[in-house]
Design a protein around this motif. Structure first.
Motif, PDB file in Angstrom:
ATOM      1  N   ARG A   1       0.840  -1.207   0.000  1.00 37.18           N
ATOM      2  CA  ARG A   1       0.000   0.000   0.000  1.00 37.18           C
ATOM      3  C   ARG A   1       0.875   1.258   0.000  1.00 37.18           C
TER       4      ARG A   1
ATOM      5  N   ASP B   1     -20.610  -8.307   4.305  1.00 38.56           N
ATOM      6  CA  ASP B   1     -20.437  -6.861   4.173  1.00 38.56           C
ATOM      7  C   ASP B   1     -21.210  -6.108   5.251  1.00 38.56           C
TER       8      ASP B   1
ATOM      9  N   ARG C   1     -12.055   0.808   6.517  1.00 37.35           N
ATOM     10  CA  ARG C   1     -11.121   1.274   5.477  1.00 37.35           C
ATOM     11  C   ARG C   1     -10.798   0.162   4.477  1.00 37.35           C
ATOM     12  N   PHE C   2     -10.942  -1.070   4.930  1.00 40.99           N
ATOM     13  CA  PHE C   2     -10.642  -2.193   4.044  1.00 40.99           C
ATOM     14  C   PHE C   2     -11.507  -3.383   4.471  1.00 40.99           C
TER      15      PHE C   2
ATOM     16  N   TYR D   1     -15.054  -7.149   1.182  1.00 39.49           N
ATOM     17  CA  TYR D   1     -15.234  -7.033  -0.275  1.00 39.49           C
ATOM     18  C   TYR D   1     -14.060  -6.320  -0.933  1.00 39.49           C
ATOM     19  N   ASP D   2     -13.341  -5.499  -0.170  1.00 41.14           N
ATOM     20  CA  ASP D   2     -12.121  -4.895  -0.724  1.00 41.14           C
ATOM     21  C   ASP D   2     -11.028  -5.955  -0.903  1.00 41.14           C
ATOM     22  N   THR D   3     -10.975  -6.878   0.061  1.00 42.91           N
ATOM     23  CA  THR D   3     -10.015  -7.989  -0.050  1.00 42.91           C
ATOM     24  C   THR D   3     -10.322  -8.795  -1.314  1.00 42.91           C
TER      25      THR D   3
ATOM     26  N   ASP E   1     -11.957  -7.855  -4.010  1.00 38.80           N
ATOM     27  CA  ASP E   1     -11.602  -7.058  -5.209  1.00 38.80           C
ATOM     28  C   ASP E   1     -10.099  -7.054  -5.431  1.00 38.80           C
ATOM     29  N   TRP E   2      -9.378  -6.854  -4.329  1.00 34.44           N
ATOM     30  CA  TRP E   2      -7.924  -6.733  -4.424  1.00 34.44           C
ATOM     31  C   TRP E   2      -7.336  -7.985  -5.080  1.00 34.44           C
TER      32      TRP E   2
ATOM     33  N   GLN F   1      -8.365 -11.055   7.557  1.00 35.53           N
ATOM     34  CA  GLN F   1      -9.011  -9.770   7.224  1.00 35.53           C
ATOM     35  C   GLN F   1      -8.434  -8.654   8.095  1.00 35.53           C
TER      36      GLN F   1
ATOM     37  N   ALA G   1      -6.494  -5.471   6.549  1.00 29.80           N
ATOM     38  CA  ALA G   1      -7.041  -4.127   6.819  1.00 29.80           C
ATOM     39  C   ALA G   1      -6.059  -3.274   7.619  1.00 29.80           C
TER      40      ALA G   1
END
Ligand SMILES: Cc1cc2nc3c(=O)[nH]c(=O)nc-3n(C[C@H](O)[C@H](O)[C@H](O)COP(=O)(O)OP(=O)(O)OC[C@H]3O[C@@H](n4cnc5c(N)ncnc54)[C@H](O)[C@@H]3O)c2cc1C
Length: 403
Positions: free
Chosen positions: A20, A58, A80-81, A84-86, A88-89, A388, A392
């Motif tokens: 990041r 979610d 912040r993370f 669903y961000d995981t 997508d990532w 997770q 995050a």
């Protein structure tokens, strides 16, 4: 050379933070130090070699509820993370994920190596330097001028991120920086138990039970239940072990647990179902009115309730029917020690979140020191929640490092 940041620990949190930081600031000079011969060792062995990357969820309230140690401060990190961000990532980087019936998410390849290859491929692409077989022996100094000592050399850094996982040397450094760490104790373990209802029945399971720990305070959990060689396991037990980790540690893992084997039926329904058979000429051991209870366990429960296996339903006295109902609804099991759960194991304890600025993961005690992952006093139940937290908090720390 003075590094912009040195990250101690090339686990999920450390690597994610480095990525990041580099993504936001390509010129940022970041070095990751890892004592093991390879980075991401725990990712490799996680989830039985499949890596349970995250959980399909979610709903923030539900998510927070899956962390016995976390609370509102963790909420600021996870928002912040999110899971669903995981998803997508990883998916956008060529690692498609799949969801199992219980919500756990794995790479479609069923191989944790896909996750490792992706993370290390990204590290290479962004020019993150990872040095392995370099154990850090001490971190001292202050913002802008930290000294990171290793067996090989002393390194200098403007900022440091400690991402060494649970129960490590970093605890000492953090204490020296003024942190008051919560004592490390295990979470996610099985219970040893030698009750006659279960001894020798390893491998049998019940789809849904409700467990109530008779401690002060008490704890409850519900879910699948598995009988093992040494006692009991399964999601209901593991969840209870996580929520009651501290109380059980104080009791040296000795406590009484009540087990409701038919949580979807109340006592009167159970009793009326057994009474409904009181005209039957069949033997109690062969006519089991509860298909959710496996035959061999049913026979044991009859014994514990004081009902002879060869008795016929119609001959059962009133007190036997009541005793059987009680056994099914509140079987008392004495926990006598802690077993290991090989698939996932986490440490509870570490740096309390109130000593961290959760918007950057920077220490409130020592500016320039950042903390992420399992080293924090955050741990989740099984199901992908621990990774997770690592993704995050690593993500937030990566942003904090370059601020
Ligand atoms: C067998 C097993 C299976 C698991 N399966 C799952 C799962 O499927 N899903 C899930 O969500 N969670 C799982 N977990 C939990 C999960 O692995 C951890 O919560 C997660 O790895 C924490 O990430 P981290 O980066 O904070 O720490 P770690 O992954 O522990 O990484 C810390 C790194 O720091 C290094 N280090 C420590 N001290 C030093 C030092 N002094 N110098 C240099 N390097 C150092 C360590 O060698 C390590 O590589 C599992 C755990 C185990 C043990």
């Amino acid at each position: 050379l003075i590094w912009d940041a040195v990250i101690v620990g090339a686990g999920a949190a450390g690597i994610f933070a480095a990525l990041r930081a580099k993504q936001l600031e390509p010129s940022f000079q970041v070095l990751v130090l890892e004592k093991a011969p390879k980075p991401l060792r725990k990712v490799a062995i996680s989830g039985g070699g499949r890596c349970n990357v995250t959980h399909d969820c979610d709903d923030l309230d539900f998510l927070i509820g899956c962390y016995p140690r976390g609370g509102p401060r963790l909420e600021s990190i996870l928002t912040r993370f999110m899971p669903y961000d995981t998803v997508d990532w990883f998916q956008s980087r060529g690692v498609p994920l799949k969801t199992e019936a219980d919500g756990r998410m794995f790479p479609k390849s069923n191989k944790s190596q896909s996750v490792i290859d992706c993370l290390l491929g990204e590290a290479q692409r962004f020019g993150v330097e990872v040095r392995t077989r370099v154990g850090v022996t001490n971190v001292a100094g202050r913002s802008g001028e930290f000294r990171v000592q290793t067996a090989q050399e002393d390194l200098r850094a403007k900022r440091v991120l400690l991402a060494t996982g649970g129960a490590s040397k970093a605890n000492e450094w953090l204490r020296a920086f003024g942190h008051e760490l919560v004592e490390d104790i295990p979470s996610l373990f099985t219970f040893c138990c030698t009750h006659p209802a279960i001894v020798g029945l390893q491998g049998l399971s019940v789809e849904r039970v409700r467990l109530s720990l008779q401690t002060q305070p008490g704890f409850e959990s519900e879910g699948p239940f598995l009988i093992t060689h040494w006692g009991v396991s399964g999601p209901a037990v593991l969840k209870l072990s996580a929520f009651a980790a501290r109380v059980l540690a104080e009791l040296s893992y000795r406590a009484r647990m009540q087990c409701d084997l038919l949580p979807h039926l109340d006592s009167s329904e159970v009793e009326s179902r057994v009474r409904g058979l009181s005209a039957s000429g069949k033997q109690v051991s062969t006519l089991n009115p509860f298909p959710e209870i496996p035959k061999r366990l049913w026979q044991r429960l009859l014994m514990v309730a004081g009902v002879g296996e060869n008795q016929h339903w119609r001959k059962l006295k009133d007190h036997a029917l009541v005793s059987l109902t009680q056994t099914l609804k509140s079987l008392a099991l004495d926990i006598d020690g802690k077993g290991v759960f090989k698939d996932e194991f986490v440490t509870s304890g570490g740096v309390p979140l109130h000593e961290i600025d959760v918007y950057t993961m920077e220490s409130r005690k020592a500016p320039g020191v950042f903390v992420a992952g399992e080293l924090l006093n955050v741990d989740g139940i099984t199901g992908g929640f621990n990774f997770q937290n690592a993704w995050a908090s690593g993500f937030v720390a990566g942003e904090g490092l370059v601020l």
